[in-house]
Design an enzyme around this catalytic site. Structure first.
Site, PDB file in Angstrom:
ATOM      1  N   ASN A   1       0.833  -1.209   0.000  1.00  0.00           N
ATOM      2  CA  ASN A   1       0.000   0.000   0.000  1.00  0.00           C
ATOM      3  C   ASN A   1       0.866   1.257   0.000  1.00  0.00           C
ATOM      4  OD1 ASN A   1      -2.420  -1.572   0.374  1.00  0.00           O
ATOM      5  ND2 ASN A   1      -1.837  -1.790   2.509  1.00  0.00           N
TER       6      ASN A   1
ATOM      7  N   HIS B   1     -14.196  -1.551   5.613  1.00  0.00           N
ATOM      8  CA  HIS B   1     -13.092  -2.222   6.295  1.00  0.00           C
ATOM      9  C   HIS B   1     -13.515  -2.741   7.680  1.00  0.00           C
ATOM     10  CE1 HIS B   1      -9.006  -2.285   8.242  1.00  0.00           C
ATOM     11  NE2 HIS B   1      -8.641  -2.664   7.029  1.00  0.00           N
TER      12      HIS B   1
ATOM     13  N   GLU C   1     -16.046   3.772   2.482  1.00  0.00           N
ATOM     14  CA  GLU C   1     -14.665   4.035   2.090  1.00  0.00           C
ATOM     15  C   GLU C   1     -14.714   4.912   0.849  1.00  0.00           C
ATOM     16  OE1 GLU C   1     -12.269   0.347   1.703  1.00  0.00           O
ATOM     17  OE2 GLU C   1     -13.218  -0.256   3.566  1.00  0.00           O
TER      18      GLU C   1
ATOM     19  N   SER D   1     -10.870  -1.032  -0.507  1.00  0.00           N
ATOM     20  CA  SER D   1      -9.531  -1.605  -0.357  1.00  0.00           C
ATOM     21  C   SER D   1      -9.330  -2.916  -1.105  1.00  0.00           C
ATOM     22  CB  SER D   1      -9.206  -1.793   1.119  1.00  0.00           C
ATOM     23  OG  SER D   1     -10.096  -2.719   1.700  1.00  0.00           O
TER      24      SER D   1
ATOM     25  N   ASP E   1     -13.789   6.860   4.884  1.00  0.00           N
ATOM     26  CA  ASP E   1     -12.462   6.310   5.157  1.00  0.00           C
ATOM     27  C   ASP E   1     -11.638   6.428   3.873  1.00  0.00           C
ATOM     28  OD1 ASP E   1     -10.237   4.726   5.566  1.00  0.00           O
ATOM     29  OD2 ASP E   1     -11.337   2.993   6.318  1.00  0.00           O
TER      30      ASP E   1
ATOM     31  N   HIS F   1      -7.264   4.501   1.121  1.00  0.00           N
ATOM     32  CA  HIS F   1      -6.636   4.231  -0.186  1.00  0.00           C
ATOM     33  C   HIS F   1      -6.836   5.369  -1.189  1.00  0.00           C
ATOM     34  CE1 HIS F   1      -5.676   0.103   0.979  1.00  0.00           C
ATOM     35  NE2 HIS F   1      -6.825   0.156   1.632  1.00  0.00           N
TER      36      HIS F   1
ATOM     37  N   LYS G   1      -0.224   4.231   4.557  1.00  0.00           N
ATOM     38  CA  LYS G   1      -0.278   3.793   3.168  1.00  0.00           C
ATOM     39  C   LYS G   1       0.493   4.794   2.297  1.00  0.00           C
ATOM     40  CE  LYS G   1      -3.730   0.515   4.223  1.00  0.00           C
ATOM     41  NZ  LYS G   1      -5.031   0.320   4.803  1.00  0.00           N
TER      42      LYS G   1
HETATM   43  C1  LIG Z   1      -5.461  -0.169   6.184  1.00  0.00           C
HETATM   44  C2  LIG Z   1      -6.845   0.316   6.369  1.00  0.00           C
HETATM   45  C3  LIG Z   1      -7.280   0.822   7.596  1.00  0.00           C
HETATM   46  C4  LIG Z   1      -6.458   0.741   8.850  1.00  0.00           C
HETATM   47  O1  LIG Z   1      -5.382   1.583   8.843  1.00  0.00           O
HETATM   48  P1  LIG Z   1      -4.080   1.191   9.698  1.00  0.00           P
HETATM   49  O2  LIG Z   1      -3.347   2.443   9.863  1.00  0.00           O
HETATM   50  O3  LIG Z   1      -3.362   0.158   8.889  1.00  0.00           O
HETATM   51  O4  LIG Z   1      -4.581   0.623  11.004  1.00  0.00           O
HETATM   52  C5  LIG Z   1      -8.542   1.361   7.663  1.00  0.00           C
HETATM   53  N1  LIG Z   1      -9.365   1.365   6.601  1.00  0.00           N
HETATM   54  C6  LIG Z   1      -8.983   0.862   5.422  1.00  0.00           C
HETATM   55  C7  LIG Z   1      -9.928   0.900   4.276  1.00  0.00           C
HETATM   56  C8  LIG Z   1      -7.732   0.305   5.275  1.00  0.00           C
HETATM   57  O5  LIG Z   1      -7.379  -0.235   4.109  1.00  0.00           O
END
Ligand SMILES: *Cc1c(COP(=O)(O)O)cnc(C)c1O
Length: 402
Positions: free
Chosen positions: A50, A136, A184, A188, A213, A216, A247
């Site tokens: 990522n 997620h 999101e 993801s 969220d 990505h 990421k």
């Molecule tokens: C990776 C991810 C998270 C969590 O983030 P971290 O910092 O790795 O705990 C939350 N939401 C999505 C969609 C993710 O891909």
């Protein structure tokens, strides 16, 4: 007498997972994150990261992390509300708020704990939280932990969302309960985008709040990588913008961006923030540098490279008759269905020196196992050509990977 051995009980459960091709194990990687990685002495092209802009091991981030540690120490020593709220955390939060153009920002030790913190502190049992089916795990867990009533709509299905909103309005009319919709921006495991404009209009029509969220999307979409909300000009209408520093930003940690009142409330009530040691200074320092780089010329160049690479990869796959979704960001799923054949395909690719992860239940629904390709700005055209060739060979060898 009933056996009470923990070994026996768990070995049994692990065996069950194994039989369903759902058992996982850790791969010990002996190199930094990058387009290549070293695993058990062998070099692989890495299509699983990522770290979309190749910042995780960028010399300027490494240097910034080092400086952060030198100036503020290796550890933060206490939670933010005790004595761990260091200058470097505040600087990062100011940068994040400016980047996302919100009144304020708050960082957490991970994106996971940011989601848990914000959901449990905003939602009470009399409230309703409405989730896209594909959000997620951290959002699902936060929603459950909050005790609020959970409703789910099929991925991007606006009519179902509206039905749930109508239901939620009835449910909360008498008790003045809150309604929160969560999605999101870039999904993801599918790489597609939320229908954010339509969702924003709906949540306004029904008096709900919206949380997005951008794990990505941040660093990839929008002006200077601000995310999908910015790209669509919606940032000002989204109550809660969440994301990770782990990421595209290249470091570690999570954040919530929003109004000052929201952030003040989180400081006072988000348990995953309050009862946890502040992030290490080096991580915050690296994130500050990552944010700076991705907003500058280097970020633009890298995003351009990444998008060109994605377009090229999809074009090549299509040229050979593969139906692939139009790439919206840096994630390309190749859904094979069965857990077993997906594992098999991933191993085949590994034998060719390509690392593409097999994603299985519970990360995706049962029977929707897939290879999840992710590209970074560091991948070259030759890398993609090698990948395409290996995928084609995979198909030739067992006839029906598609
Ligand atoms: C990776 C991810 C998270 C969590 O983030 P971290 O910092 O790795 O705990 C939350 N939401 C999505 C969609 C993710 O891909």
């Amino acid at each position: 007498m009933k056996s009470n051995s923990i070994q026996e009980a768990l070995a049994h459960d692990l065996k069950e997972q194994e039989e369903k091709h759902l058992r996982r194990s850790l791969r010990r990687i002996d190199s930094p994150q990058g387009r290549e990685m070293v695993w058990e002495g062998k070099r692989y092209l890495n299509f699983s990261s990522n770290d979309y802009l190749g910042l995780a091991n960028h010399p300027e981030l490494v240097q910034s992390a080092r400086q952060g540690a030198e100036e503020f120490g290796a550890g933060s020593g206490a939670s933010r509300l005790i004595s761990g709220s260091l200058k470097i955390h505040h600087e990062l939060e100011e940068q994040l708020a400016a980047f996302k153009m919100t009144g304020a920002a708050l960082t957490f030790s991970s994106g996971y704990s940011a989601a848990i913190g914000v959901l449990t502190s905003l939602l009470r049992p009399r409230d309703v939280v409405i989730l896209d089916k594909k959000v997620h795990a951290c959002v699902v867990d936060g929603a459950r932990l909050s005790g609020a009533k959970i409703r789910v709509f099929r991925h991007n299905h606006l009519e179902q969302l509206e039905r749930q909103l109508r239901w939620a309005c009835e449910k909360t009319a008498a008790n003045r309960g809150r309604i929160l919709v969560v999605t999101e921006s870039v999904f993801s495991m599918d790489g597609d985008l939320a229908l954010l404009e339509e969702m924003a209009a709906l949540k306004e029509q029904y008096g709900a709040w919206l949380m997005v969220d951008e794990a990505h999307g941040t660093g990839i979409l929008g002006r200077q990588g601000r995310g999908l909300a910015d790209h669509l000009g919606l940032a000002g209408r989204i109550e809660i913008q969440m994301g990770t520093l782990g990421k595209a930003i290249g470091s570690s940690g999570g954040y919530i961006c929003g109004d000052k009142v929201l952030i003040n409330w989180l400081i006072n009530s988000a348990r995953s923030f309050i009862f946890s040691t502040a992030p290490v200074p080096s991580a915050s320092a690296a994130a500050i540098k990552g944010l700076e780089l991705l907003q500058g010329n280097m970020g633009e160049t890298k995003r351009q490279k990444l998008f060109n690479g994605m377009a090229n990869l999809c074009r090549e796959l299509e040229r050979y008759g593969w139906k692939v979704p139009r790439p919206k960001a840096a994630i390309l799923p190749i859904v094979l269905g069965s857990e077993e054949s997906t594992l098999h395909a991933a191993r085949k690719l590994q034998s060719r020196g390509l690392f593409v992860p097999a994603i299985r239940y519970p990360t995706v629904p049962r029977g929707e196992a897939r290879l999840r390709l992710s590209l970074t700005a560091e991948h070259t055209e030759e890398d993609c050509a090698r990948l395409v060739e290996a995928i084609l060979e995979l198909e030739a060898s067992n006839g029906r990977v598609r």
